[in-house]
Scaffold this active site. Structure first.
Site, PDB file in Angstrom:
ATOM      1  N   CYS A  84       0.797  -1.234   0.000  1.00  0.00           N
ATOM      2  CA  CYS A  84       0.000   0.000   0.000  1.00  0.00           C
ATOM      3  C   CYS A  84       0.829   1.284   0.000  1.00  0.00           C
ATOM      4  O   CYS A  84       0.491   2.238  -0.706  1.00  0.00           O
ATOM      5  CB  CYS A  84      -0.982   0.012   1.156  1.00  0.00           C
ATOM      6  SG  CYS A  84      -0.257   0.120   2.819  1.00  0.00           S
ATOM      7  N   HIS A 119      -2.771   0.942   7.130  1.00  0.00           N
ATOM      8  CA  HIS A 119      -3.032   0.979   5.689  1.00  0.00           C
ATOM      9  C   HIS A 119      -3.040   2.418   5.179  1.00  0.00           C
ATOM     10  O   HIS A 119      -3.678   3.294   5.762  1.00  0.00           O
ATOM     11  CB  HIS A 119      -4.372   0.321   5.374  1.00  0.00           C
ATOM     12  CG  HIS A 119      -4.759   0.409   3.931  1.00  0.00           C
ATOM     13  ND1 HIS A 119      -3.966  -0.115   2.923  1.00  0.00           N
ATOM     14  CD2 HIS A 119      -5.833   0.985   3.310  1.00  0.00           C
ATOM     15  CE1 HIS A 119      -4.553   0.116   1.752  1.00  0.00           C
ATOM     16  NE2 HIS A 119      -5.671   0.778   1.964  1.00  0.00           N
ATOM     17  N   ASP A 134      -7.828   4.390  -3.366  1.00  0.00           N
ATOM     18  CA  ASP A 134      -7.250   3.295  -2.588  1.00  0.00           C
ATOM     19  C   ASP A 134      -6.624   2.259  -3.525  1.00  0.00           C
ATOM     20  O   ASP A 134      -7.023   1.095  -3.539  1.00  0.00           O
ATOM     21  CB  ASP A 134      -8.361   2.671  -1.743  1.00  0.00           C
ATOM     22  CG  ASP A 134      -7.846   1.923  -0.531  1.00  0.00           C
ATOM     23  OD1 ASP A 134      -6.617   1.862  -0.346  1.00  0.00           O
ATOM     24  OD2 ASP A 134      -8.677   1.401   0.233  1.00  0.00           O
TER      25      ASP A 134
END
Length: 283
Positions: A84, A119, A134
């Site tokens: 991420c 995250h 995202d």
């Protein structure tokens, strides 16, 4: 309108000029565009389709860090993937280079199970509305989500919803018995050091899901593929699910099918770790 709660870090802090914009756009096969909701959606989808989610370097203990030169060398120049922080730091820099307003945020994964707040995701401000971008959430998010309480978006064939409870925005996926929380985030902007700390935990802590187990994820319309350890799961939007064990001898082939191209040395080193992990699980 969702205004940032405090002033984000200066653009220079994120080293966005280290990104070769032309090379990145060539990597995801996308033209230059001006900021718009449609443009954000198109870029988001192209990024997810082109750049895999993978933690190979974390498993091998060779991760070069999340500085922008290291990220671009890996995800753009070498056509590798990442997890991420790499995905979202790169995507945020590209968006800012194109003129988008971006705030870098953090989310707690599986908040209903007390998951860690590790995250990284983005908030992109367009036409009076923030949109959650995202691109680094594995095999789940193909498109941005408007930060509007109750907003529902089809994500490659799977229905997702975002809801607000005070300062928290919770992303949930529609499952047979209701809504499964995926992550929750607040509106506080973060600094580069925040991601360095989170990256250190995720890449080194023995309790991290990424530090010792191979994870590769790919998402396309109607199709989710996930290699976790030695188990390959293929999910179809119509409900079909296929699972099988990956043998050490076929690891390279499976990785290439998931768009992860390694050097011979990287594949050999990963094979040793993979075979050892498989042997440990079988005992």
């Amino acid at each position: 309108m969702n205004a940032p709660l405090s002033t984000p870090a200066r653009t220079d802090d994120w080293h966005i000029d280290d990104v070769d914009l032309d090379a990145y756009l060539a990597r995801i096969d996308h033209p230059v565009l001006t900021p718009s909701v449609d443009g954000l959606t198109s870029l988001h989808q192209a990024h997810v389709r082109a750049i895999p989610f993978e933690n190979v370097d974390v498993v091998l203990g060779t991760h070069a860090g999340i500085g922008m030169p290291a990220i671009t060398a890996k995800l753009v120049d070498r056509a590798r993937g990442g997890y991420c922080y790499e995905h979202s730091l790169l995507f945020a820099a590209v968006l800012e280079r194109l003129g988008f307003r971006v705030t870098r945020r953090m989310a707690r994964v599986q908040p209903h199970k007390s998951g860690p707040r590790t995250h990284m995701l983005l908030s992109v401000h367009l036409d009076g509305v923030d949109h959650q971008a995202d691109v680094g959430f594995g095999a789940y998010m193909l498109s941005p989500m408007p930060l509007v309480d109750g907003a529902v978006v089809d994500q490659a064939g799977w229905t997702h919803r975002i809801t607000r409870d005070g300062p928290l925005w919770t992303l949930a996926k529609r499952v047979e018995d209701g809504w499964e929380p995926m992550h929750s985030s607040d509106e506080l902007p973060n600094r580069p050091a925040d991601y360095e700390v989170a990256h250190h935990y995720v890449s080194t802590h023995p309790h991290s899901p990424f530090s010792r187990k191979l994870v590769v994820m790919r998402l396309a319309e109607g199709l989710s593929r996930q290699l976790v350890g030695d188990e390959l799961t293929v999910e179809h939007a119509d409900g079909r699910v296929e699972r099988r064990k990956v043998e050490p001898s076929e690891l390279g082939t499976v990785l290439r099918e998931l768009d992860v191209e390694l050097t011979d040395d990287e594949l050999a080193a990963l094979g040793v770790v993979f075979e050892s992990a498989v042997g440990t699980q079988s005992r």
